[in-house]
Design a protein around this motif. Structure first.
Motif, mmCIF file in Angstrom:
data_model
loop_
_atom_site.group_PDB
_atom_site.id
_atom_site.type_symbol
_atom_site.label_atom_id
_atom_site.label_comp_id
_atom_site.label_asym_id
_atom_site.label_seq_id
_atom_site.Cartn_x
_atom_site.Cartn_y
_atom_site.Cartn_z
ATOM 1 N N TYR A 229 10.951 -12.220 7.400
ATOM 2 C CA TYR A 229 11.043 -11.251 6.309
ATOM 3 C C TYR A 229 12.505 -10.886 6.029
ATOM 4 O O TYR A 229 13.265 -10.554 6.951
ATOM 5 C CB TYR A 229 10.269 -9.970 6.652
ATOM 6 C CG TYR A 229 10.389 -8.915 5.574
ATOM 7 C CD1 TYR A 229 9.574 -8.953 4.441
ATOM 8 C CD2 TYR A 229 11.337 -7.905 5.658
ATOM 9 C CE1 TYR A 229 9.694 -8.010 3.442
ATOM 10 C CE2 TYR A 229 11.464 -6.959 4.652
ATOM 11 C CZ TYR A 229 10.637 -7.017 3.552
ATOM 12 O OH TYR A 229 10.763 -6.079 2.555
ATOM 13 N N GLU A 237 10.388 -3.242 1.044
ATOM 14 C CA GLU A 237 9.249 -2.330 1.040
ATOM 15 C C GLU A 237 9.394 -1.280 2.130
ATOM 16 O O GLU A 237 9.781 -1.573 3.247
ATOM 17 C CB GLU A 237 7.960 -3.122 1.249
ATOM 18 C CG GLU A 237 7.744 -4.243 0.240
ATOM 19 C CD GLU A 237 6.654 -5.185 0.689
ATOM 20 O OE1 GLU A 237 5.604 -4.696 1.155
ATOM 21 O OE2 GLU A 237 6.857 -6.398 0.592
ATOM 22 N N SER A 238 9.052 -0.039 1.774
ATOM 23 C CA SER A 238 9.085 1.051 2.751
ATOM 24 C C SER A 238 7.781 1.824 2.658
ATOM 25 O O SER A 238 7.613 2.682 1.795
ATOM 26 C CB SER A 238 10.273 1.980 2.490
ATOM 27 O OG SER A 238 10.245 2.464 1.161
ATOM 28 N N GLY A 239 6.847 1.484 3.512
ATOM 29 C CA GLY A 239 5.567 2.175 3.523
ATOM 30 C C GLY A 239 5.681 3.552 4.151
ATOM 31 O O GLY A 239 6.750 3.967 4.611
ATOM 32 N N LYS A 309 13.052 0.844 -7.566
ATOM 33 C CA LYS A 309 11.646 1.144 -7.317
ATOM 34 C C LYS A 309 11.142 2.222 -8.271
ATOM 35 O O LYS A 309 10.016 2.149 -8.782
ATOM 36 C CB LYS A 309 11.452 1.592 -5.867
ATOM 37 C CG LYS A 309 11.690 0.506 -4.836
ATOM 38 C CD LYS A 309 11.476 1.037 -3.432
ATOM 39 C CE LYS A 309 11.703 -0.034 -2.376
ATOM 40 N NZ LYS A 309 11.504 0.490 -1.001
ATOM 41 N N SER A 354 5.624 7.824 -0.640
ATOM 42 C CA SER A 354 4.454 7.626 0.224
ATOM 43 C C SER A 354 4.576 8.349 1.556
ATOM 44 O O SER A 354 3.564 8.786 2.118
ATOM 45 C CB SER A 354 4.229 6.125 0.455
ATOM 46 O OG SER A 354 5.377 5.530 1.028
ATOM 47 N N ASP A 390 6.224 4.036 -3.548
ATOM 48 C CA ASP A 390 7.357 3.729 -2.669
ATOM 49 C C ASP A 390 8.625 3.991 -3.481
ATOM 50 O O ASP A 390 8.948 3.238 -4.390
ATOM 51 C CB ASP A 390 7.263 2.281 -2.223
ATOM 52 C CG ASP A 390 8.453 1.831 -1.383
ATOM 53 O OD1 ASP A 390 9.294 2.679 -1.033
ATOM 54 O OD2 ASP A 390 8.542 0.615 -1.101
ATOM 55 N N PRO A 401 7.495 -4.524 7.027
ATOM 56 C CA PRO A 401 6.286 -4.635 6.200
ATOM 57 C C PRO A 401 5.301 -5.683 6.687
ATOM 58 O O PRO A 401 4.107 -5.583 6.420
ATOM 59 C CB PRO A 401 6.842 -5.005 4.820
ATOM 60 C CG PRO A 401 8.246 -4.544 4.824
ATOM 61 C CD PRO A 401 8.717 -4.697 6.241
#
Length: 577
Positions: A229, A237-239, A309, A354, A390, A401
């Protein structure tokens, strides 16, 4: 090449405006000379580097099946107006007029021209797929050109464009180019990383950047050391960092926070973790009619907004700006620094990151100067957030992620980019073909760019020391420099140096013989500055003992080798560089 027949003009000092290492060293090494802001002459040494980069790029593009052509630097405005980018591209697009008052541009890229070629040349599915490329001068009218070749206005770029019958074919062409780029940057001898990226102003739906790793890089690369990744921070991506929201632990209360307008100040004043605070960011969008719409974005106090984003949030996709102080006061009844989602004066559109959506006992602004709420909880003090997205930049240590370990961050310099465009340009310019059933279909496109001159600068940013440049062998201006000590005094030195020079040339080695009879210290320092990978020193003292000295630019000590094995040793040493 003999130094006495070549142009070598190094400088002791870099110009005052040279802020980064590559600009300083390319100027001092005599590789570039400034003509105007962001516009440079490539001097002989610098041009040799650029040509070697071009040759590697050309070889791999040809091997991947791409076909070279050459498109003009000057392009008619009509094509840009047809695509819609005449206005969209903004002030970086240099617009000019000819003597007949017709509008033209100096090309920053060639999507419009190549699509015009396709719509006039490609008529049948039998002509697809095809991939055209060229290596050509580009011009982007940067507001503040700086950093030498890193962010100039005029530069050399390789851009390629693939044309396919359908999306599956276009993605196959994309994968071929991705593989070619991996080979190109490996052959260039650079440490690099391919990362998923936003498509930006070029458009399209799939994109990867090729980043040269360098501490001075402007881009942040997010990657997982335990997997494949990797992404530009704009796309990473930042969950949610909280798996399950805890139950409320305290009542909602407005507390005085005099002078604490930032989350860091609030956390320090209340003696609480910064991670329990929430920051408010206020944006505005301009509808076709009526007043501006105001948006409140909520992020955890230690996180930063990712504008790329945010631009993907429904309602913000058409563009946004930061709200003015007057708009903020009108909607929140309070100046910035104390804003929050409770009891706004006028309705605002709330979008929650989130992680914030999973927080409890939140500390946020009370829409009252010098006051903040503590103990805010979703579902009790405010409805559950309707718009969750996000919104933030990832930070090192965030969960990956792909679920394999945690993320790390390093800096990089973007030197290549591949895009799947789909029909963005072919629809606008009506580039179609007849499919197997004889019906018109829109061509699917991809585009693939490499900043040729930027690679030269990025290579230096990655490879240098306090003495100067350290070129990777494949793109060095010369692979070997022979430095005779006492050239003008010793016939033995001259003959030995000449013999080795001719022998290396016969083996196809790009070698320079420094026959200028300079003092050893001056000569060595100059070639360390220029960064030739391997130096061979021929001196009378060493010849009396039957030896020469080899020193790789990356090594601190020279190695003595026997005269009778010098050629083999030079070739062997080069193979390790």
């Amino acid at each position: 090449m003999r130094a006495s027949n070549y142009h070598i003009n190094t400088l002791k000092e870099a110009p005052a405006e040279a802020e980064v290492v590559s600009h300083q060293l390319m100027t001092r090494a005599g590789m570039i000379r400034k003509l105007a802001g962001g516009i440079y002459t490539y001097m002989p040494l610098g041009l040799r580097v650029i040509r070697k980069i071009e040759n590697i790029v050309r070889q791999e593009m040809n091997a991947a099946g791409a076909i070279e052509l050459l498109m003009p630097v000057v392009q008619p405005a009509e094509l840009w107006q047809e695509s819609g980018r005449w206005v969209q591209y903004g002030p970086e697009l240099l617009r000019i007029k000819d003597r007949h008052d017709r509008d033209f541009v100096l090309q920053p890229t060639s999507e419009e021209v190549i699509t015009d070629i396709a719509r006039n040349e490609i008529h049948s599915w039998r002509q697809l797929p095809v991939n055209f490329y060229h290596i050509q001068t580009k011009f982007r009218d940067e507001r503040r050109p700086r950093f030498g070749l890193m962010r100039g206005r005029e530069f050399t770029m390789k851009d390629a464009y693939s044309f396919d019958r359908d999306e599956a074919g276009a993605l196959a062409s994309y994968d071929i180019m991705y593989g070619a780029y991996m080979k190109i940057f490996t052959r260039l001898g650079l440490e690099f990383r391919a990362v998923a990226a936003d498509t930006g102003s070029i458009g399209g739906t799939r994109s990867h950047e090729f980043q040269v790793i360098a501490e001075t890089g402007e881009d942040l690369i997010v990657y997982n050391p335990d997997s494949q990744y990797a992404a530009n921070i704009e796309l990473a991506e930042s969950g949610p960092l909280i798996a399950e929201r805890a139950a409320p632990g305290r009542d909602l209360e407005a507390v005085a926070t005099p002078g604490a307008a930032k989350c860091e100040d609030v956390a320090a004043f209340l003696k609480i973790p910064l991670e329990t605070t929430v920051k408010s960011i206020v944006l505005a969008t301009e509808p076709a009619e009526g007043p501006a719409r105001i948006w409140l974005l909520l992020l955890r106090g230690d996180h930063t907004l990712n504008e790329i984003k945010a631009a993907k949030v429904p309602g913000l996709k058409q563009g946004f700006r930061f709200a003015t102080e007057a708009e903020i006061v009108e909607h929140f009844g309070c100046k910035p620094g104390y804003l929050g989602p409770i009891k706004t004066v006028k309705p605002v559109h709330v979008v929650v990151d989130s992680t914030v959506a999973m927080m409890h006992d939140i500390v946020c602004g009370a829409n009252r100067e010098d006051f903040h709420y503590v103990g805010l909880n979703w579902g009790r003090d405010l409805p559950e957030p309707e718009a969750v997205a996000d919104l933030r930049n990832v930070v090192a240590g965030d969960p990956a992620p792909d679920g394999k370990g945690t993320l790390a961050i390093q800096r990089g310099i973007e030197v290549g980019h591949v895009f799947f465009l789909g029909t963005k340009y072919s629809e606008a310019l009506k580039a179609t073909f007849l499919d197997e059933s004889g019906k018109p279909a829109t061509i699917q496109m991809g585009c693939y760019g490499i900043g040729v001159t930027r690679i030269a600068a990025a290579a230096i940013e990655q490879n240098h020391d306090d003495k100067g440049i350290i070129w990777p062998r494949p793109i060095a201006p010369f692979e070997v420099v022979i430095c005779p000590v006492g050239w003008g005094k010793s016939e033995t030195v001259r003959n030995t140096a000449n013999d080795l020079y001719e022998a290396l040339r016969e083996r196809g080695i790009d070698v320079l013989l420094d026959d200028r009879d300079a003092r050893p210290g001056v000569m060595f320092a100059e070639w360390e500055l220029i960064g030739v990978p391997l130096r061979v020193t021929v001196g009378e003292r060493g010849l009396k003992d039957g030896v020469l000295e080899l020193q790789a630019r990356r090594e601190s000590e020279a190695t003595k080798v026997g005269l009778d094995e010098a050629l083999d040793q030079v070739l062997a040493k080069l193979d390790t560089l």
